[in-house]
Every structure is written in C-alpha cells, then in structure tokens.
Design an enzyme around this catalytic site. Structure first.
Site: not given
Ligand code: UDP
Ligand code: MG
Length: 161
Positions: A14, A60, A88, A94, A105, A128
C-alpha cells in the site's frame, strides 16, 4: 494436509509502505521461498475499487479507496505452498497495534485503528494479502493480465515441488 488450490495469492504493498519499506516487504515473502509470478507498480483507483468490492457497504469504504489512491502501490502475485495462509501469517493482524512485531504490519507500523479514527486519518497498515484462495483468484485477475504472470523456476523449488 496440503491443498493444491491454495497455491497463489495477491499482495498489494500500500502507499504508506511504498514510501520507504517496499523492498523490505518484498524480501519478507522471498525470504520464505515464495515465488513472484508477477510484480508491478501502478496507481489505479479502479483496481482498488474492484479489489475492495466486498467492503463497498462499509462506512470506511470511501476512505479506504482514497488511501489506496494516495500514491502508487506495488501489486505482486505470489506462488507457494499454502500461499494464502502463509502470506496472511507473514503480514500479521489487520490492526498494526495488535500485529506481532515479527510480522510486516507489526514491524513497520504501530498505529491503532482507534487512534486513526480519533485523529480522522485512514487505517494504514502497509500491505494487503488475500484472505482466502477464492479471494486470491479474483484479486490476481483484477491486478494482472495473463501475460504479466511468469512461469520460471527459483532455487527453493529444487526442494519444494
Ligand atoms: N480498514 C479500515 N477500517 C476498518 C477496517 C479495515 O480502513 O474499520 C481497512 C484496512 O486498511 C484493511 C482494509 O480496510 O486492511 C481491508 O479490511 P479487511 O477487514 O479485509 O482486513 P485485511 O484483510 O486487510 O486484514
Ligand atoms: Mg481482507
């Protein structure tokens, strides 16, 4: 049990990681022997929209797409054993605040989503990785044309077939 279907995954470095941590992020996947089938730097909001279509109804979503458009991103299609599961694990939780310090992360970020919300900023978490093999197949198709994915052999394949 090894599942042949979990063989590829999609990584996106990102904008916050492209500004200085991108080569480290790439090496974290190469270090464990994953193979880069395709890699490119792009600045393409339409791809970010399709990529995050599962989140289109979340509050979001617009902020997330804006974050992905803040600068170029690096998309990588990776191949390896249990590719999705392994990647992962390598990227971590996350929310950077909860991510183990040995993960991408956790190592390159420390921000909490609560803090970001309180200061009206986006949830930056560097990278991601597809969460399921189905998501991986969809996402590799969004970011890469067939002729951008390359078939070649790397050293670790002498040991992992
Ligand atoms: N995100 C966000 N607000 C939230 C949750 C997630 O901005 O409350 C963003 C964050 O950058 C995250 C992405 O949205 O990586 C996708 O969310 P997901 O739950 O799919 O998490 P990931 O698969 O990236 O761990
Ligand atoms: Mg995701």
């Amino acid at each position: 049990m090894y599942h042949e279907r979990d063989r590829e995954t999609l990584i996106v470095i990102k904008p916050d990681a492209v500004r200085g941590s991108d080569s480290d992020v790439v090496s974290r996947f190469e270090d464990v022997g994953m193979k880069i089938m395709g890699m490119k730097m792009v600045r393409r909001g339409s791809a970010a929209r399709g990529h995050y279509s599962e989140h289109v109804d979340k509050e979001f979503y617009d902020r997330l797409v804006e974050y992905m458009k803040q600068g170029p991103v690096v998309a990588m299609a990776l191949e390896g054993v249990n590719a999705v599961e392994n990647c992962r694990k390598i990227i971590g939780d996350t929310n950077p605040k909860d991510a183990n310090p040995s993960t991408i992360r956790g190592r390159y970020g420390h921000m909490s989503f609560a803090h970001a919300d309180g200061s009206d900023s986006t949830h930056q978490n560097l990278v991601h990785a597809s969460a399921t093999p189905e998501e991986a197949e969809k996402e590799v198709g969004i970011w890469f044309e067939d002729d951008e994915l390359h078939d070649y052999r790397i050293g670790s394949e002498e040991h992992v077939r």
